[in-house]
Design a protein around this motif. Sequence first.
Motif: not given
Length: 357
Positions: A37-52
């Motif tokens: 699956m793919l996950v990506c967090e949004y925090k500190n007003n920005a999208w972070q690194q994507m992870e598969i």
Amino acid sequence: MEVDVMSNISITTVDKSKIDSFDFENVKFGAKFTDHMLVCEYKNNAWQQMEIKPYSAIELDPSARVFHYGQAIFEGMKAYKDDNDDVWLFRPDQNFERFNKSAVRLAMPEIDEERFIGGLKALIDLERAWVRKGQGNSLYIRPFMIATESGVIASPSNEFLFCILLSPAKSYYSGKIKVQIAEHFSRAANGGIGAAKAAGNYSAQFYPTKLAQEAGFNQVIWTDSATHTKLEEAGTMNVFFRIKDTLYTAPTSERILDGVTRKSLIELAKSEGYQVEVRPVLVEEITKAAADGTLKEIFGAGTAAVINQIEGFSYKEQYYQLPELKDEECFALDLKNKLTRIQNKLANDPFEWTVKI
């Protein structure tokens, strides 16, 4: 400037795939998922690194806002494999645009195309063995976003999780269904979130649908919340009505989801010479057409089902049976065949809807 999103993606693969033990012939829609699956967090007003990464549970604080205030949206898409083992998406740009419209309506951050489309392509490229050939086979794609910030204060979250899951699929529905026209319940109201693909829209449907099923029907055709005189959607699908040789479907609005299959069928039907009218469809005219024999077909349209034929409907405790048509007489079957052939690369795609991975 932000670093290049795709070159910065993190990929961790499973030690051993479960594909060899997967029963592709008897898979229940949306019940089993691929290795990753793919996950990506949004925090500190920005999208972070994507992870598969390997498919696994998501850990959340019990006070995560999604549990308490329902900030959750999703999309439904499919990937197809042609006879040359190439994998194709169907109009992913439309899902990307709608996802962000849903995000804006629920006070969630919009996601960039590199993460949504680019991340999706990277995930499916890794899982392309899970996409099976043959009309009726597909890989169902579920992108979603949820609010993850902890705390039960009634305000929008500042932290979110974007995720994409993949699930091998066959046809969502089998055979024709019977429906009940809603007289009291509504799917959505003006000023609400009906045009967003929000999780809460679907949970609100479960109870009236349960009542319809207990009465012997499969689904509900929703009517407008103000007057209950206009026909809007069928279950989780957009809905089409054929009176004589004209197809009718309601226009999109604050209450009606802008379905990708719906808009594709409208364009395809017009190109094939069918008469199509996009306008409000009244309960009264459909019951009248059913009574005088001019109502020939009703069918739902959506990503999962593509097209689902309706054999009859109930309204005010009266049941209306639609006529039995030969396959070659059915607009629904003709359009479904033509659309799925385009999706499966078995026919030319003059609309340039398909995108190769």
